[in-house]
Design a protein around this motif. Structure first.
Motif, PDB file in Angstrom:
ATOM      1  N   ALA A 110       0.902  -1.199  -0.165  1.00  0.00           N
ATOM      2  CA  ALA A 110      -0.065   0.061   0.085  1.00  0.00           C
ATOM      3  C   ALA A 110       0.795   1.111   0.049  1.00  0.00           C
ATOM      4  O   ALA A 110       0.570   2.333  -0.681  1.00  0.00           O
ATOM      5  CB  ALA A 110      -0.840  -0.017   1.262  1.00  0.00           C
ATOM      6  N   SER A 145      -0.993   3.460  -3.476  1.00  0.00           N
ATOM      7  CA  SER A 145      -2.343   3.494  -3.384  1.00  0.00           C
ATOM      8  C   SER A 145      -2.442   4.112  -1.670  1.00  0.00           C
ATOM      9  O   SER A 145      -3.821   4.594  -1.499  1.00  0.00           O
ATOM     10  CB  SER A 145      -3.069   2.095  -3.375  1.00  0.00           C
ATOM     11  N   ASP A 147      -3.495   2.356   0.822  1.00  0.00           N
ATOM     12  CA  ASP A 147      -4.883   1.523   0.903  1.00  0.00           C
ATOM     13  C   ASP A 147      -4.501   0.043   1.214  1.00  0.00           C
ATOM     14  O   ASP A 147      -4.153  -0.767   0.434  1.00  0.00           O
ATOM     15  CB  ASP A 147      -5.851   1.630  -0.154  1.00  0.00           C
ATOM     16  N   TRP A 182      -3.648  -2.609  -3.186  1.00  0.00           N
ATOM     17  CA  TRP A 182      -2.430  -1.894  -3.657  1.00  0.00           C
ATOM     18  C   TRP A 182      -2.504  -1.245  -4.914  1.00  0.00           C
ATOM     19  O   TRP A 182      -1.666  -0.779  -5.419  1.00  0.00           O
ATOM     20  CB  TRP A 182      -1.337  -2.730  -3.254  1.00  0.00           C
ATOM     21  N   VAL A 184       0.995   5.012   5.966  1.00  0.00           N
ATOM     22  CA  VAL A 184      -0.152   3.773   6.009  1.00  0.00           C
ATOM     23  C   VAL A 184       0.044   3.471   7.525  1.00  0.00           C
ATOM     24  O   VAL A 184      -1.264   3.352   8.148  1.00  0.00           O
ATOM     25  CB  VAL A 184       0.228   2.778   5.029  1.00  0.00           C
ATOM     26  N   THR A 221      -5.551   1.488   9.836  1.00  0.00           N
ATOM     27  CA  THR A 221      -4.693   0.303   9.321  1.00  0.00           C
ATOM     28  C   THR A 221      -4.467  -0.699  10.353  1.00  0.00           C
ATOM     29  O   THR A 221      -4.692  -2.229   9.876  1.00  0.00           O
ATOM     30  CB  THR A 221      -3.232   0.760   8.996  1.00  0.00           C
TER      31      THR A 221
END
Length: 280
Positions: free
Chosen positions: A149, A153, A155, A159, A178, A184
């Motif tokens: 991630a 991204s 996220d 990814w 992240v 997370t």
């Protein structure tokens, strides 16, 4: 089942190798690393990694993550590269080298996480692996998802390999961004809990307990997604974004379908028991 596992392993390792080599630059500033600098070599590396994974998934997984680590180093992200190397080595020594199911369970994260369904990895862990192996592999999947991630991204669930095959200019900063989000860690905790609960209830070896475990895993994944949304909105809405909602819901539903089909029990049978069941 064995053939399907090898196909999944080959596809996941090919994706990891493609991403890794796309960030290994022979010419400074090239658009897509080895894919631009030496396209034939790029294809050969991917093909070799995929072939090894198809023949021996437990070895191929090392080729895949190894290629991704090379890409991280090529992008100048030395800290994430070292961390992923350490995580992969520890996971492989304790779990990954034991067989195809272990490799496939971990590889579901980069494969389906590339399109938003990284939570398929902890579900697969619960379906296929003993409790301790399931928990360790889910933790490894979370660690690798965090680093992937960070490559663009930001996220944990997705990814987005299509958009981020070429890593961002500073993957290390992305990983830190992240990791600094409480959401997370809530998602990561839900993955580990879901994998452990699913596997634990499959120990009984009955369809009813398998289904109960799968439902609990699905609920935990959904709760993790909702809690993450709540934290991300600073105590506001509990409703995740549509992508995050689907990212938790779809793997959870697939886990329930697997339990209904008795896949967790079959995964734990000795090979000869499959034929006994098919003759009934």
């Amino acid at each position: 089942a064995a053939i399907a596992g090898r196909i999944v392993a080959a596809a996941a390792v090919a994706l990891l190798a493609a991403a890794g080599m796309a960030n290994l630059h022979l010419t400074p500033g090239s658009a897509m690393g080895l894919a631009t600098d030496a396209p034939i070599a790029y294809g050969v590396v991917i093909a070799v990694c995929a072939l090894v994974a198809a023949i021996r998934p437990s070895i191929g997984v090392l080729f895949g993550y190894g290629a991704f680590v090379v890409g991280l180093a090529g992008a100048g992200a030395w800290v994430p590269a070292v961390l992923l190397t350490a995580a992969t080595g520890a996971w492989w020594y304790f779990v990954g080298r034991r067989g195809t199911a272990q490799a496939v369970s971990a590889l579901m994260q980069p494969l389906l996480g590339s399109v938003g369904f990284a939570a398929a990895s902890p579900v697969t862990c619960g379906v296929l692996l003993p409790v301790l192996q399931s928990v360790i592999t889910a933790a490894f999947a979370f660690a690798s998802a965090l680093i992937m991630a960070g490559c663009g991204s930001v996220d944990i669930m997705n990814w987005d390999a299509v958009m981020h095959l070429g890593f961002s200019s500073n993957p290390a900063a992305g990983c830190l961004a992240v990791a600094s989000q409480p959401a997370t860690w809530v998602v990561g905790a839900s993955w580990i809990a879901a994998a452990g609960l699913y596997s634990l209830l499959c120990v009984r070896g009955t369809r009813a307990f398998d289904i109960a475990g799968s439902v609990m895993a699905a609920v935990v994944l959904m709760f993790g997604a909702c809690a993450a949304a709540h934290l991300a909105s600073f105590g506001g809405s509990w409703l995740p974004a549509p992508a995050a909602l689907l990212g938790a819901l779809v793997p959870g539903v697939l886990g329930i379908l697997a339990a209904v089909m008795s896949i967790p029990d079959r995964a734990r049978w000795a090979e000869e028991e499959w034929y006994v069941e098919e003759e009934k």
